[in-house]
Scaffold this motif. Structure first.
Motif, mmCIF file in Angstrom:
data_model
loop_
_atom_site.group_PDB
_atom_site.id
_atom_site.type_symbol
_atom_site.label_atom_id
_atom_site.label_comp_id
_atom_site.label_asym_id
_atom_site.label_seq_id
_atom_site.Cartn_x
_atom_site.Cartn_y
_atom_site.Cartn_z
ATOM 1 N N PHE A 1 -42.780 18.018 46.812
ATOM 2 C CA PHE A 1 -43.439 19.098 47.546
ATOM 3 C C PHE A 1 -44.851 18.650 47.895
ATOM 4 N N PRO A 2 -45.177 18.617 49.207
ATOM 5 C CA PRO A 2 -46.501 18.121 49.595
ATOM 6 C C PRO A 2 -47.620 19.075 49.191
ATOM 7 N N HIS A 3 -48.802 18.538 48.982
ATOM 8 C CA HIS A 3 -49.933 19.358 48.531
ATOM 9 C C HIS A 3 -50.276 20.450 49.537
ATOM 10 N N ASP A 4 -49.926 20.258 50.803
ATOM 11 C CA ASP A 4 -50.216 21.264 51.821
ATOM 12 C C ASP A 4 -48.940 21.966 52.294
ATOM 13 N N GLY A 5 -47.933 21.978 51.444
ATOM 14 C CA GLY A 5 -46.665 22.602 51.780
ATOM 15 C C GLY A 5 -46.759 24.118 51.845
ATOM 16 N N VAL A 6 -45.661 24.725 52.244
ATOM 17 C CA VAL A 6 -45.581 26.167 52.426
ATOM 18 C C VAL A 6 -44.475 26.724 51.540
ATOM 19 N N VAL A 7 -44.748 27.866 50.923
ATOM 20 C CA VAL A 7 -43.774 28.582 50.112
ATOM 21 C C VAL A 7 -43.435 29.874 50.853
ATOM 22 N N THR A 8 -42.148 30.144 51.051
ATOM 23 C CA THR A 8 -41.759 31.411 51.667
ATOM 24 C C THR A 8 -41.050 32.275 50.635
ATOM 25 N N ILE A 9 -41.291 33.579 50.729
ATOM 26 C CA ILE A 9 -40.697 34.518 49.781
ATOM 27 C C ILE A 9 -40.053 35.665 50.548
ATOM 28 N N ASN A 10 -38.758 35.835 50.315
ATOM 29 C CA ASN A 10 -38.003 36.989 50.804
ATOM 30 C C ASN A 10 -37.753 37.907 49.615
ATOM 31 N N ARG A 11 -37.993 39.180 49.789
ATOM 32 C CA ARG A 11 -37.705 40.169 48.743
ATOM 33 C C ARG A 11 -36.510 40.982 49.205
#
Length: 150
Positions: A9-19
């Motif tokens: 996982f790159p240091h500038d990566g993105v995390v997405t969250i679906n609830r």
């Protein structure tokens, strides 16, 4: 030293969250089946176009009284009804492209059918992640803290 929490996982990566909150009439088994098909699709078609990893977590009902400041809650009312679908991406643009995929869209719609709350997927920039120390690293860290504490 301990490795990263999410490998590659790159240091500038993105995390997405679906609830997801299940509609009445749908079960956790329904959720697991539909989300498994969706996640398998993402792994198959997007592992080379930005997808790094992910996980799905179900609300267990437990409420931490040590980590909460809202009083002494007994159990979450969303126990067994709420799940988080959390994915890790190299970039937000790559994530967005994955959702345009013709193989993704039908499976995504099937997941949305069981959502009481519709869907809002939020993207987060990673600020910190880390894996636990092994026993030796933890001992060394504790000794360093004790040695250099003011």
């Amino acid at each position: 030293m301990a490795g990263s929490l999410i490998n590659n996982f790159p240091h500038d990566g993105v995390v997405t969250i679906n609830r997801v909150i299940l509609k009445p009439g749908y079960s956790v088994d329904d959720l697991q089946e539909r989300v498994a098909l969706l996640c398998e699709n993402v792994k198959t078609y997007h592992s080379t176009t930005g997808f790094v990893g992910g996980f799905v977590a179900l609300n267990s009902g437990a409420v931490s009284n040590e980590g909460s400041t809202i009083g002494q809650a007994v159990e979450s009312p969303l126990k067994g009804k709420e799940a988080l679908i959390i994915t890790f991406w190299r970039s937000f643009a790559e994530h967005e492209e994955s959702h345009k995929s013709p193989t993704f869209q039908p499976l995504f719609k099937e997941v949305l059918e069981l959502c009481e709350n519709g869907n809002e997927e939020i993207a987060y920039e990673m600020l910190w992640s880390g894996a636990a120390y092994d026993a030796d690293e933890a001992r060394q860290a504790q000794e360093a803290k004790a040695k250099y504490a003011a």
